[in-house]
Scaffold this motif. Sequence first.
Motif, short mmCIF file in Angstrom:
data_model
loop_
_atom_site.label_atom_id
_atom_site.label_comp_id
_atom_site.label_asym_id
_atom_site.label_seq_id
_atom_site.Cartn_x
_atom_site.Cartn_y
_atom_site.Cartn_z
N LEU A 113 -39.27 19.74 -20.40
CA LEU A 113 -38.59 20.57 -19.40
C LEU A 113 -38.85 19.93 -18.05
O LEU A 113 -39.99 19.83 -17.60
CB LEU A 113 -39.14 22.00 -19.42
N TYR A 114 -37.78 19.47 -17.39
CA TYR A 114 -37.91 18.80 -16.10
C TYR A 114 -37.90 19.79 -14.94
O TYR A 114 -38.57 19.59 -13.94
CB TYR A 114 -36.80 17.78 -15.89
N ALA A 115 -37.09 20.84 -15.06
CA ALA A 115 -36.96 21.80 -13.96
C ALA A 115 -36.34 23.09 -14.48
O ALA A 115 -35.65 23.09 -15.51
CB ALA A 115 -36.08 21.22 -12.85
N ALA A 116 -36.60 24.16 -13.77
CA ALA A 116 -35.97 25.45 -14.05
C ALA A 116 -35.68 26.09 -12.70
O ALA A 116 -36.51 26.05 -11.79
CB ALA A 116 -36.88 26.33 -14.89
N PHE A 117 -34.48 26.64 -12.56
CA PHE A 117 -34.10 27.30 -11.32
C PHE A 117 -33.00 28.31 -11.62
O PHE A 117 -32.48 28.36 -12.75
CB PHE A 117 -33.66 26.28 -10.26
N TYR A 141 -31.04 28.19 -15.01
CA TYR A 141 -30.80 26.83 -15.48
C TYR A 141 -32.12 26.19 -15.92
O TYR A 141 -33.11 26.27 -15.20
CB TYR A 141 -30.21 25.96 -14.36
N LEU A 142 -32.09 25.54 -17.07
CA LEU A 142 -33.23 24.76 -17.54
C LEU A 142 -32.75 23.32 -17.70
O LEU A 142 -31.82 23.06 -18.46
CB LEU A 142 -33.75 25.27 -18.88
N VAL A 143 -33.37 22.41 -16.98
CA VAL A 143 -33.03 20.99 -17.07
C VAL A 143 -34.04 20.37 -18.03
O VAL A 143 -35.24 20.37 -17.77
CB VAL A 143 -33.10 20.30 -15.69
N GLN A 144 -33.53 19.86 -19.16
CA GLN A 144 -34.39 19.37 -20.22
C GLN A 144 -34.05 17.94 -20.60
O GLN A 144 -32.97 17.43 -20.31
CB GLN A 144 -34.23 20.25 -21.46
N GLN A 145 -34.99 17.34 -21.30
CA GLN A 145 -34.79 16.00 -21.85
C GLN A 145 -33.58 16.03 -22.77
O GLN A 145 -33.41 16.95 -23.57
CB GLN A 145 -36.04 15.59 -22.62
N TYR A 146 -32.74 15.02 -22.66
CA TYR A 146 -31.57 14.90 -23.53
C TYR A 146 -31.97 14.17 -24.80
O TYR A 146 -32.51 13.06 -24.74
CB TYR A 146 -30.44 14.14 -22.82
N ALA A 147 -31.74 14.79 -25.94
CA ALA A 147 -32.07 14.18 -27.23
C ALA A 147 -30.88 13.33 -27.68
O ALA A 147 -29.92 13.84 -28.25
CB ALA A 147 -32.40 15.26 -28.26
#
Length: 123
Positions: free
Chosen positions: A61-65, A72-78
């Motif tokens: 998880l890179y960021a949440a806002f 929004y949850l910014v996550q690693q792309y698999a």
Amino acid sequence: MIERIGGGKNSSVYSAYSKRLDKKVAMKVYRKAALNKLNELQVQREVYIHSKLNHKYAVKLYAAFEDDENVYLVQQYAERGDLFFKLKQSGTLYTDERYLVQQVIYPLLSVLSTLHARGIIHR
């Protein structure tokens, strides 16, 4: 955001590009209007737990806002997708036991063990 790549009852997941990270990411978006009080608490708990989890086999998880309409949850792309996608793509179950243990069972149990050690049960 580039395109919708998945989702569930309360969220949608998009592929996106992060200028700050200079890479492709997954953006999980919860529509606030679709969330009841329990769902709001579950999203808060998801962000809290995920922000504390740093494991080589777990999506980062890179960021949440949030804004007025969404969380929004910014996550690693698999890049290679998830296990369900791989099973669907192959059209068969994995029969190579060594591959199954190394690529699926061990990583899964490793993350679950870490979560359980912290008193967290994954549904």
